[in-house]
Write a protein that holds these residues in place. Structure first.
Motif, PDB file in Angstrom:
ATOM      1  N   SER A  15      -0.749 -19.822 -14.147  1.00  0.00           N
ATOM      2  CA  SER A  15       0.212 -19.119 -13.333  1.00  0.00           C
ATOM      3  C   SER A  15       1.509 -19.973 -14.051  1.00  0.00           C
ATOM      4  CB  SER A  15       0.281 -19.413 -11.805  1.00  0.00           C
ATOM      5  OG  SER A  15       0.234 -20.655 -11.453  1.00  0.00           O
TER       6      SER A  15
ATOM      7  N   ASP B 113       2.105 -10.069 -15.286  1.00  0.00           N
ATOM      8  CA  ASP B 113       1.643  -8.769 -15.563  1.00  0.00           C
ATOM      9  C   ASP B 113       0.495  -8.440 -16.137  1.00  0.00           C
ATOM     10  OD1 ASP B 113       4.358  -7.868 -14.464  1.00  0.00           O
ATOM     11  OD2 ASP B 113       5.350  -8.217 -16.184  1.00  0.00           O
TER      12      ASP B 113
ATOM     13  N   ARG C 105      -8.130 -12.005  -5.903  1.00  0.00           N
ATOM     14  CA  ARG C 105      -7.148 -11.042  -5.926  1.00  0.00           C
ATOM     15  C   ARG C 105      -5.796 -11.590  -5.393  1.00  0.00           C
ATOM     16  NH1 ARG C 105     -11.398  -8.055  -4.139  1.00  0.00           N
ATOM     17  NH2 ARG C 105     -12.365  -7.123  -5.936  1.00  0.00           N
ATOM     18  N   LYS C 106      -5.794 -12.014  -4.131  1.00  0.00           N
ATOM     19  CA  LYS C 106      -4.723 -12.610  -3.657  1.00  0.00           C
ATOM     20  C   LYS C 106      -4.043 -13.759  -4.606  1.00  0.00           C
ATOM     21  CE  LYS C 106      -3.311 -15.493   0.404  1.00  0.00           C
ATOM     22  NZ  LYS C 106      -3.845 -16.192   1.661  1.00  0.00           N
TER      23      LYS C 106
ATOM     24  N   THR D 238      -2.609 -12.106  -7.613  1.00  0.00           N
ATOM     25  CA  THR D 238      -1.280 -11.620  -7.351  1.00  0.00           C
ATOM     26  C   THR D 238      -0.151 -12.445  -7.133  1.00  0.00           C
ATOM     27  OG1 THR D 238      -2.605  -9.598  -6.396  1.00  0.00           O
ATOM     28  CG2 THR D 238      -0.165  -9.731  -5.643  1.00  0.00           C
TER      29      THR D 238
ATOM     30  N   ASN E  20      -1.153  -8.491 -12.612  1.00  0.00           N
ATOM     31  CA  ASN E  20      -1.283  -7.020 -12.279  1.00  0.00           C
ATOM     32  C   ASN E  20      -2.530  -6.797 -11.859  1.00  0.00           C
ATOM     33  OD1 ASN E  20      -1.033  -4.357 -11.957  1.00  0.00           O
ATOM     34  ND2 ASN E  20      -0.888  -3.813 -14.216  1.00  0.00           N
ATOM     35  N   VAL E  21      -2.873  -7.024 -10.879  1.00  0.00           N
ATOM     36  CA  VAL E  21      -4.384  -6.843 -10.280  1.00  0.00           C
ATOM     37  C   VAL E  21      -4.475  -5.434  -9.950  1.00  0.00           C
ATOM     38  CG1 VAL E  21      -6.086  -7.666  -8.082  1.00  0.00           C
ATOM     39  CG2 VAL E  21      -4.075  -9.309  -9.058  1.00  0.00           C
TER      40      VAL E  21
ATOM     41  N   GLU F  96      -6.446  -3.231  -7.927  1.00  0.00           N
ATOM     42  CA  GLU F  96      -7.080  -3.109  -6.654  1.00  0.00           C
ATOM     43  C   GLU F  96      -8.062  -2.170  -6.518  1.00  0.00           C
ATOM     44  OE1 GLU F  96      -6.959  -5.187  -4.042  1.00  0.00           O
ATOM     45  OE2 GLU F  96      -5.086  -6.175  -4.808  1.00  0.00           O
TER      46      GLU F  96
END
Length: 185
Positions: free
Chosen positions: A98, A108, A131-132, A135, A140-141, A143
């Motif tokens: 990150s 992205d 996922r949290k 994000t 670009n998760v 979902e």
């Protein structure tokens, strides 16, 4: 057409884990046009420390992980569930990827989280936490692209996930979903 490269990070460091086997099944059942690269080396990644994340001092394991992510078209996390959440090794990898915040290797990047766990829900809590974190880190998760396989210890006691027709079909669908988004970027 170039193949879609999917960097795959496995949250279990144990060689015989069902999630590592799921990664193997994913690589073996990749549809044409998708290259699954199962990353090795997360166990060498030190815990994220901003004091080490400066030019000339970034640990080699972090440099290697960031380079692998920069070369990938998409990211696939395969996560077990440890105490209701994702393993520290995956959270740590997300932290390294990150940075720098807003411009890291995850920015992205189409990303998906799947996994298997002993419980009846297949590790959904861990996957939701991953996922949290992805994000928030700028990925670009996807979902709508999910796979949670419950009862892993029983289901895969005598059958490797690669030999499970249902799993083979499901991981191929996950990879097709990843490819569709990666190709549209």
């Amino acid at each position: 057409m170039m193949a879609t490269t999917v960097l795959t990070l496995v949250g279990s460091l144990r060689n015989g884990s069902t999630n590592r086997q799921l990664a193997e099944a994913t690589a073996l059942n990749a549809p044409d046009g998708v290259d699954v690269n199962v990353y090795s080396g997360l166990e060498n990644l030190p815990f994220y420390n901003e004091d080490q994340d400066v030019e000339g001092q970034v640990p080699a394991a972090a440099v290697e992980l960031r380079a692998a992510a920069a070369e990938a078209d998409a990211l696939l996390l395969i996560s077990p569930e440890y105490n209701g959440t994702m393993p520290a090794v995956l959270k740590n990898a997300i932290d390294w990827l990150s940075r720098p915040f807003g411009a890291g290797a995850l920015k992205d990047l189409p990303s998906v989280v799947i996994g298997t766990a002993f419980g009846q829900y297949g590790g959904v809590w861990a996957q939701d936490e991953a996922r949290k974190a992805l994000t928030i880190a700028g990925a670009n998760v996807l979902e709508d692209v999910k796979l949670s396989i419950p009862n892993s210890v029983v289901r895969f006691a005598e059958l490797h996930p690669k030999d499970d027709a249902e799993v083979a079909s499901q991981v191929a669908e996950v990879l097709q979903g990843i490819r569709a988004v990666a190709e549209s970027n």
